[in-house]
Design a protein around this motif. Structure first.
Motif: not given
Length: 164
Positions: A53-55, A89, A57, A94, A91-92
């Protein structure tokens, strides 16, 4: 000279995208959620996927349409965040909107007008270690009021549905 440079740069971008795509396809693409923002398609990063669940790049973003089995895809929008630029980046949850300006990105193809009743592919190629490609398909439908509606087709749907 300028034309040669641009053609060379476009060729290098295409090669990089193909390499990134080939490496990422060993895992398979991860589906983006397609939404509509101000009448334009927006590719939204899922809240979580196989990678967590990390953003992510952003390395490259593209929208294209296949025009036939033996015809090349038509590029409707294409940009890249060069390695020399500040990393960007997503984000989740977005979204990236079609034609959106991204800080530090180089647009190789400015956004073109999308055709009605056609399928398009929207892809985000991650930077860093070049994880799997994030990709989805969408369709542009004309509304009775003259506006457009962006839909993400259901599995197995091979045509843009007619406007209800």
């Amino acid at each position: 000279m300028k034309t040669m440079f641009l053609m060379g740069a476009a060729g290098v971008l295409a090669w990089c995208l193909c390499v990134a795509h080939a490496l990422a396809m060993s895992h398979g693409p991860i589906r983006l959620d397609i939404k509509q923002v101000d009448g334009k398609p927006a590719a939204c990063l899922p809240m979580s996927d196989d990678l967590g669940s990390d953003p992510i790049q952003i390395h490259g973003v593209g929208v294209s349409r296949a025009t036939g089995a033996v015809s090349p895809d038509v590029i409707y929008w294409d940009m890249e965040v060069p390695a020399s630029a500040q990393p960007v980046y997503l984000k989740r949850g977005e979204c990236l909107v079609y034609g959106q300006n991204v800080a530090g990105a180089v647009a190789y193809t400015q956004p073109k007008t999308l055709d009605i009743d056609k399928f398009y592919g929207f892809s985000i190629i991650p930077g860093g270690d070049y994880g799997p490609v994030y990709s989805s398909v969408f369709c542009v439908l004309k509304q009775a009021d003259g506006g457009v509606r962006i839909i993400q087709p259901t599995k197995g749907q091979h045509q843009c549905p007619s406007d209800p």
